[in-house]
Design an enzyme around this catalytic site. Structure first.
Site, mmCIF file in Angstrom:
data_model
loop_
_atom_site.group_PDB
_atom_site.id
_atom_site.type_symbol
_atom_site.label_atom_id
_atom_site.label_comp_id
_atom_site.label_asym_id
_atom_site.label_seq_id
_atom_site.Cartn_x
_atom_site.Cartn_y
_atom_site.Cartn_z
ATOM 1 N N PRO A 162 0.937 -1.175 0.284
ATOM 2 C CA PRO A 162 0.566 -0.082 0.168
ATOM 3 C C PRO A 162 1.037 1.091 0.247
ATOM 4 O O PRO A 162 1.550 1.308 1.178
ATOM 5 C CB PRO A 162 -0.519 0.140 0.907
ATOM 6 C CG PRO A 162 -0.261 -1.069 2.417
ATOM 7 C CD PRO A 162 0.857 -2.065 1.551
ATOM 8 N N CYS A 174 3.345 4.099 8.472
ATOM 9 C CA CYS A 174 3.960 5.097 7.560
ATOM 10 C C CYS A 174 4.563 6.566 8.996
ATOM 11 O O CYS A 174 4.133 6.505 10.083
ATOM 12 C CB CYS A 174 2.529 5.643 7.865
ATOM 13 S SG CYS A 174 1.985 7.708 6.828
ATOM 14 N N ASP A 195 14.409 -0.731 -0.067
ATOM 15 C CA ASP A 195 14.934 -0.874 -0.620
ATOM 16 C C ASP A 195 15.017 -1.323 -1.709
ATOM 17 O O ASP A 195 16.525 -2.083 -2.461
ATOM 18 C CB ASP A 195 16.446 -0.361 -0.793
ATOM 19 C CG ASP A 195 16.888 0.250 0.577
ATOM 20 O OD1 ASP A 195 15.671 1.411 0.936
ATOM 21 O OD2 ASP A 195 18.097 0.802 1.463
#
Length: 340
Positions: free
Chosen positions: A29, A113, A216
């Protein structure tokens, strides 16, 4: 042809609760990114799980129109997960039930988040300060739904509070079937490098919990390397999939020792135009223009000759003008372009 990193197959089917997935690659998401057109584009290349953008529990319970529009989907996107964001346990159960009633295959809790406007009320990675509250929220989600419940976290709030292992164990006890760990703290946000050694340690102490690693993963080689070295059960593709919806497919091909999708100028042009078509069908013209300025930068960021095109797209006032700019750009000046 690029060779697989190991003769051992790393990409394989996986089961999350009652949800059987064809592979262990998930598209994350991504707030402001994994919208309906993005997911339509991903579905061209990916037959595994992908997610909508996160939605706030309180907005969902207010039946906010914009929030529900972020959960739009069509069957081509399945299997599909939704992610909830919030810090109030009393809202968690009903929010998760709404997600289930909308037809989603899985519901996830956002504990990762790092954005200030999200963490200021204790949501997102702000929850990492309160592991017991995470467990309470997860338990209420599990009790209210029959679909699998998962969570996505970071390694901790900062270097003095690396508590992903504690959170993982509490979430497992509360009924979560899997956890995804981004190898950065909230304090890092997206600076520095993801700590895959810490993710590896989390997997060692998972006690049967399914663990996905994240951070990454911008090339198929990097994705397989970290998957193998960490021993995790799967991977999440996040920023590495922006402007590269073929990323997951190339991870699978590399794992099987098959030729990768060649990422050249023709593919980028064709995919960008297809993405623009989905945006145009789904959004009004003004919003679509703004979306294309953002999306165009994803696809063109690594093209050595695209700076002028990006600048022109950012100045274009309508989609027709953008389409003409893309078609008239001399894509073939750099035929050897290779990306993820």
């Amino acid at each position: 042809m690029k060779q697989p990193i190991s003769t051992k197959r790393l990409i394989k089917p996986i089961t999350l609760g009652k949800l059987k997935l064809k592979n262990n690659i998930i598209y994350s998401p991504l707030a402001g990114c994994s919208d309906y057109p993005f997911r339509k584009m991903v579905a061209h290349f990916h037959d595994g799980l992908s997610f909508c953008e996160m939605v706030k529990m309180d907005a969902l319970l207010r039946y906010d129109k914009n929030t529900f529009s972020m959960l739009d989907y069509d069957p081509s996107m399945r299997p599909l997960g939704a992610q909830l964001c919030g810090s109030k346990p009393e809202l968690a159960g009903l929010s998760a039930k709404i997600i289930e009633d909308l037809g989603f295959d899985l519901v996830d809790l956002n504990c990762g988040c790092p954005v200030d406007k999200v963490t200021k009320d204790g949501s997102g990675s702000g929850l990492l300060k309160y592991p017991e509250k995470i467990a309470d929220i997860i338990a209420k989600m599990v009790a209210s739904t029959s679909i699998p419940v998962t969570l996505k976290i970071r390694t901790g709030w900062d270097d003095t509070m690396l508590n992903a292992i504690e959170v993982m164990k509490l979430a497992k006890e509360a009924g979560a079937v899997a956890i995804s760990i981004h190898g950065r703290t909230r304090e890092q946000k997206y600076k520095g490098f993801a700590d895959w050694d810490y993710i590896k340690e989390c997997k060692k102490q998972a006690q049967g919990m399914i663990v996905f690693g994240n951070g990454d993963l911008f090339t198929p080689e990097k994705a397989l390397l970290e998957l193998e070295s960490s021993g995790t059960d799967g991977i999440l593709i996040s920023r590495g999939g922006m402007g590269a919806p073929w990323m997951g497919e190339n991870v699978k091909r590399l794992d099987r020792g098959e030729p990768l999708i060649e990422v050249n100028s023709d593919l980028i042009k064709t995919t960008l135009l297809q993405h623009m078509e989905y945006i145009a069908k789904y959004q009004g013209d003004r919003k679509a223009v703004l979306s294309m300025r953002r999306v165009g930068c994803w696809y063109l960021k690594d093209h050595p000759l695209s700076k002028k095109l990006r600048m022109k797209l950012n100045k274009a006032s309508n989609l027709k003008e953008m389409e003409l700019l893309i078609h008239s750009f001399n894509w073939n000046e750099s035929p050897d372009l290779i990306m993820a």
